[in-house]
Write an enzyme that holds these catalytic residues in place. Structure first.
Site, PDB file in Angstrom:
ATOM      1  N   GLY A  31      67.995 103.239  38.699  1.00 19.67           N
ATOM      2  CA  GLY A  31      68.315 104.030  39.694  1.00 19.67           C
ATOM      3  C   GLY A  31      69.780 104.863  39.415  1.00 19.67           C
ATOM      4  N   LYS A  80      79.944 100.059  77.344  1.00 23.31           N
ATOM      5  CA  LYS A  80      80.079 100.505  75.843  1.00 23.31           C
ATOM      6  C   LYS A  80      78.669 101.628  75.871  1.00 23.31           C
ATOM      7  CE  LYS A  80      80.655  99.696  71.109  1.00 23.31           C
ATOM      8  NZ  LYS A  80      81.554 100.538  70.590  1.00 23.31           N
ATOM      9  N   THR A 118      75.565 101.645  39.170  1.00 27.85           N
ATOM     10  CA  THR A 118      74.442 101.673  40.377  1.00 27.85           C
ATOM     11  C   THR A 118      75.177 101.495  41.780  1.00 27.85           C
ATOM     12  OG1 THR A 118      73.411  99.792  41.593  1.00 27.85           O
ATOM     13  CG2 THR A 118      74.831  99.126  39.684  1.00 27.85           C
ATOM     14  N   ILE A 119      74.540 102.156  42.860  1.00 31.19           N
ATOM     15  CA  ILE A 119      75.207 102.117  43.990  1.00 31.19           C
ATOM     16  C   ILE A 119      75.399 100.859  44.468  1.00 31.19           C
ATOM     17  CG2 ILE A 119      74.652 104.785  44.389  1.00 31.19           C
ATOM     18  CD1 ILE A 119      72.651 103.294  46.490  1.00 31.19           C
ATOM     19  N   ASP A 120      74.700  99.685  44.316  1.00 35.14           N
ATOM     20  CA  ASP A 120      74.435  98.559  44.821  1.00 35.14           C
ATOM     21  C   ASP A 120      75.734  97.790  44.634  1.00 35.14           C
ATOM     22  OD1 ASP A 120      71.848  99.332  45.515  1.00 35.14           O
ATOM     23  OD2 ASP A 120      70.942  97.853  44.679  1.00 35.14           O
ATOM     24  N   ARG A 148      76.710 108.371  65.276  1.00 37.37           N
ATOM     25  CA  ARG A 148      77.577 107.651  66.337  1.00 37.37           C
ATOM     26  C   ARG A 148      77.837 109.123  67.339  1.00 37.37           C
ATOM     27  NH1 ARG A 148      79.786 103.349  68.271  1.00 37.37           N
ATOM     28  NH2 ARG A 148      80.601 102.453  65.993  1.00 37.37           N
ATOM     29  N   ASP A 172      75.996  95.471  42.524  1.00 38.60           N
ATOM     30  CA  ASP A 172      75.536  94.237  42.529  1.00 38.60           C
ATOM     31  C   ASP A 172      75.492  93.438  41.082  1.00 38.60           C
ATOM     32  OD1 ASP A 172      73.722  96.168  41.433  1.00 38.60           O
ATOM     33  OD2 ASP A 172      72.058  94.976  41.865  1.00 38.60           O
ATOM     34  N   ARG A 205      68.963  96.602  47.354  1.00 39.53           N
ATOM     35  CA  ARG A 205      67.874  95.631  47.252  1.00 39.53           C
ATOM     36  C   ARG A 205      68.088  94.270  47.400  1.00 39.53           C
ATOM     37  NH1 ARG A 205      64.073  97.925  43.096  1.00 39.53           N
ATOM     38  NH2 ARG A 205      66.171  97.988  41.914  1.00 39.53           N
ATOM     39  N   HIS A 244      67.129 107.162  50.021  1.00 36.23           N
ATOM     40  CA  HIS A 244      67.869 107.679  48.682  1.00 36.23           C
ATOM     41  C   HIS A 244      69.009 108.685  49.026  1.00 36.23           C
ATOM     42  CE1 HIS A 244      64.094 105.948  47.320  1.00 36.23           C
ATOM     43  NE2 HIS A 244      64.568 105.692  45.991  1.00 36.23           N
ATOM     44  N   ILE A 245      69.188 108.919  50.126  1.00 32.82           N
ATOM     45  CA  ILE A 245      69.968 110.270  50.559  1.00 32.82           C
ATOM     46  C   ILE A 245      71.455 109.505  50.012  1.00 32.82           C
ATOM     47  CG2 ILE A 245      71.375 111.334  52.483  1.00 32.82           C
ATOM     48  CD1 ILE A 245      68.885 111.522  53.906  1.00 32.82           C
ATOM     49  N   ASP A 264      71.603  95.825  35.961  1.00 32.94           N
ATOM     50  CA  ASP A 264      70.980  94.892  34.995  1.00 32.94           C
ATOM     51  C   ASP A 264      70.102  95.069  33.999  1.00 32.94           C
ATOM     52  OD1 ASP A 264      69.564  94.651  37.020  1.00 32.94           O
ATOM     53  OD2 ASP A 264      69.768  92.817  37.691  1.00 32.94           O
ATOM     54  N   ARG A 269      62.912 104.057  35.044  1.00 34.61           N
ATOM     55  CA  ARG A 269      62.691 102.614  35.164  1.00 34.61           C
ATOM     56  C   ARG A 269      61.541 102.654  34.124  1.00 34.61           C
ATOM     57  NH1 ARG A 269      65.878 100.674  39.165  1.00 34.61           N
ATOM     58  NH2 ARG A 269      65.923 101.722  41.164  1.00 34.61           N
ATOM     59  N   ARG A 325      73.172 105.592  73.637  1.00 34.60           N
ATOM     60  CA  ARG A 325      71.818 104.980  72.740  1.00 34.60           C
ATOM     61  C   ARG A 325      72.456 104.078  71.761  1.00 34.60           C
ATOM     62  NH1 ARG A 325      68.657 110.452  71.710  1.00 34.60           N
ATOM     63  NH2 ARG A 325      67.233 110.285  73.476  1.00 34.60           N
ATOM     64  N   GLU A 338      68.932  97.089  53.327  1.00 36.84           N
ATOM     65  CA  GLU A 338      67.448  97.206  52.876  1.00 36.84           C
ATOM     66  C   GLU A 338      67.003  95.853  52.344  1.00 36.84           C
ATOM     67  OE1 GLU A 338      67.398  99.240  48.916  1.00 36.84           O
ATOM     68  OE2 GLU A 338      65.131  99.093  48.900  1.00 36.84           O
TER      69      GLU A 338
HETATM   70  O1  F6P Z   1      69.538 101.830  42.347  1.00 39.23           O
HETATM   71  C1  F6P Z   1      69.642 100.684  43.169  1.00 39.23           C
HETATM   72  C2  F6P Z   1      68.560 101.102  44.403  1.00 39.23           C
HETATM   73  O2  F6P Z   1      68.974 102.251  44.879  1.00 39.23           O
HETATM   74  C3  F6P Z   1      68.255 100.024  45.404  1.00 39.23           C
HETATM   75  O3  F6P Z   1      69.441 100.058  46.206  1.00 39.23           O
HETATM   76  C4  F6P Z   1      67.082 100.165  45.806  1.00 39.23           C
HETATM   77  O4  F6P Z   1      66.544  99.193  46.371  1.00 39.23           O
HETATM   78  C5  F6P Z   1      66.397 100.895  44.644  1.00 39.23           C
HETATM   79  O5  F6P Z   1      67.455 101.135  43.554  1.00 39.23           O
HETATM   80  C6  F6P Z   1      65.346 101.876  44.837  1.00 39.23           C
HETATM   81  O6  F6P Z   1      64.785 102.197  43.663  1.00 39.23           O
HETATM   82  P1  F6P Z   1      63.819 103.452  43.612  1.00 39.23           P
HETATM   83  O7  F6P Z   1      64.762 104.669  43.240  1.00 39.23           O
HETATM   84  O8  F6P Z   1      63.242 103.369  42.140  1.00 39.23           O
HETATM   85  O9  F6P Z   1      62.958 103.598  44.752  1.00 39.23           O
END
Ligand code: F6P
Length: 358
Positions: free
Chosen positions: A14, A216, A128-130, A157, A132, A174, A258-259, A106, A75, A165, A225
């Site tokens: 990703g 509130k 990676t944004i995660d 907000r 992780d 993930r 994905h934004i 990884d 990938r 709401r 996710e």
């Molecule tokens: O890169 C990490 C990630 O954005 C996860 O947060 C997400 O679950 C996954 O990749 C989504 O993968 P893809 O872009 O292949 O849908």
């Protein structure tokens, strides 16, 4: 000192904001040392197909502020097999690529270690944004993703406040709830669910009822996710429906998906990417490889890739039989310390989130 004439750089898995800053750092550092650089287009798939472009100072000009990756990403399941690795090694040999810098998560590091084991010294950089990768405090892209998530939640907000709401927001991640947790704390969410900590749904519903009774108007609930229903479907949407049904608070659901992976990298990701890119080239030239660059207590520290990968599995409870066999008791102790530190940091952040979520 290793005699490198040409190194390759690739981005895989990703994409993440800051990957371009990293590519630029690798290219400019290598060129300044008299080493040629080629970009591998489309990650390991590009390496197998020989999809290469020469990279010069000009090719990486003005990319530091751009999100995504100018080298594109993919990938690549074929690369998990020996045949795929052999094909990639052939590309390197045929094109005079002496070493590789591989930017990603990884899966990317597994690829880098395979290449090293097949005679192409490689170093991995965590993109990676995660956030992780357990061995590093921060990955390239994480801070930008949290800022982007935060901007979106701030927008929600506003409209939630106007209409009294609640909005449930699902944030990417993930196996890892870091983006969701940081965004929840920073946006004043009333509840947050992440894969690493059990979520008390009944308590969250009760809190929402109480807060509404106290007047509130707007409320935000963040769900990572990676939190799923028992059947594997996303929990966030289920929770949104339950909140409305059980509390009577009108509830909307948003999935930015994905934004949060796009957009201009923030300063932290650009500087981290740059420092890691430069260090990777220096280490390759010193003859070192099979390493992943980590940020530990604000220092860029190279860690053995296998150590980093197994520490990751240990943290995520995904260890396989034999994974720990090749490590000394001292190394295992270090792994446990890293995992423990991470778990404690996350728990304490989660507690902070709970303490202030009113
Ligand atoms: O890169 C990490 C990630 O954005 C996860 O947060 C997400 O679950 C996954 O990749 C989504 O993968 P893809 O872009 O292949 O849908």
């Amino acid at each position: 000192m290793a005699e490198f004439r040409k190194i390759g750089v690739l981005t895989s898995g990703g994409d993440a904001p800051g990957m371009n800053a990293c590519i630029k750092a690798v290219v400019n550092k290598a060129l300044s040392m008299g080493i040629e650089v080629v970009g591998v287009v489309g990650g390991y798939a590009g390496l197998m197909n020989g999809d290469l472009i020469p990279l010069t100072y000009q090719s990486v000009n003005n990319i530091v502020a751009q999100g995504g990756t100018m080298l594109y990403s993919s990938r690549c399941p074929e690369f998990k097999y020996e045949e795929g690795v052999q094909t990639a090694v052939k590309t390197c040999r045929e094109n005079g690529i002496d070493a590789l810098v591989c930017i990603g998560g990884d899966g990317t590091f597994r690829g880098a270690t395979d290449m090293t084991n097949h005679g192409i010294p490689s170093i991995g950089l965590p993109g990676t944004i995660d956030n992780d990768i357990t061995a590093t405090d921060n990955t390239i892209g994480f801070h930008t993703a949290v800022e982007t998530a935060l901007d979106l939640i701030d927008c929600l907000r506003d409209t939630c406040e106007s209409h009294a709401r609640l909005n449930v927001v699902e944030i990417m991640g993930r196996d890892c709830g870091q983006c969701a947790l940081y965004a929840a704390i920073a946006s004043g969410a009333v509840a947050v669910a992440i894969p690493e900590v059990p979520f008390d749904e009944a308590a969250a519903l009760e809190k929402i009822r109480t807060l509404r009774a106290q007047g509130k108007r707007s409320m935000i609930v963040v769900v990572a996710e990676g939190v799923t229903n028992p059947d594997g479907t996303p929990y966030a949407e289920t929770l949104a429906k339950r909140i409305e049904a059980e509390t009577g608070v009108e509830t909307k659901f948003a999935r930015p998906a994905h934004i949060v992976r796009g957009g201009r990298p923030v300063m932290k990701d650009r500087t981290l990417a740059t420092a890691m890119g430069v260090k990777a080239v220096e280490l390759l030239v010193e003859g070192k490889s099979n390493l992943v660059m980590c940020e530990i207590d604000s220092n860029i520290v190279p860690i053995d890739i296998n150590f980093a990968l197994i520490t990751d599995r240990m943290y995520k409870n995904k260890l396989k039989d034999g994974d720990l066999d090749s490590f000394t008791s001292e190394q295992l102790g270090k792994m446990r310390t890293i995992c423990h530190r991470r778990t404690e940091e996350l728990k304490s952040l989660y507690k902070i989130a709970m303490d202030v979520s009113f």
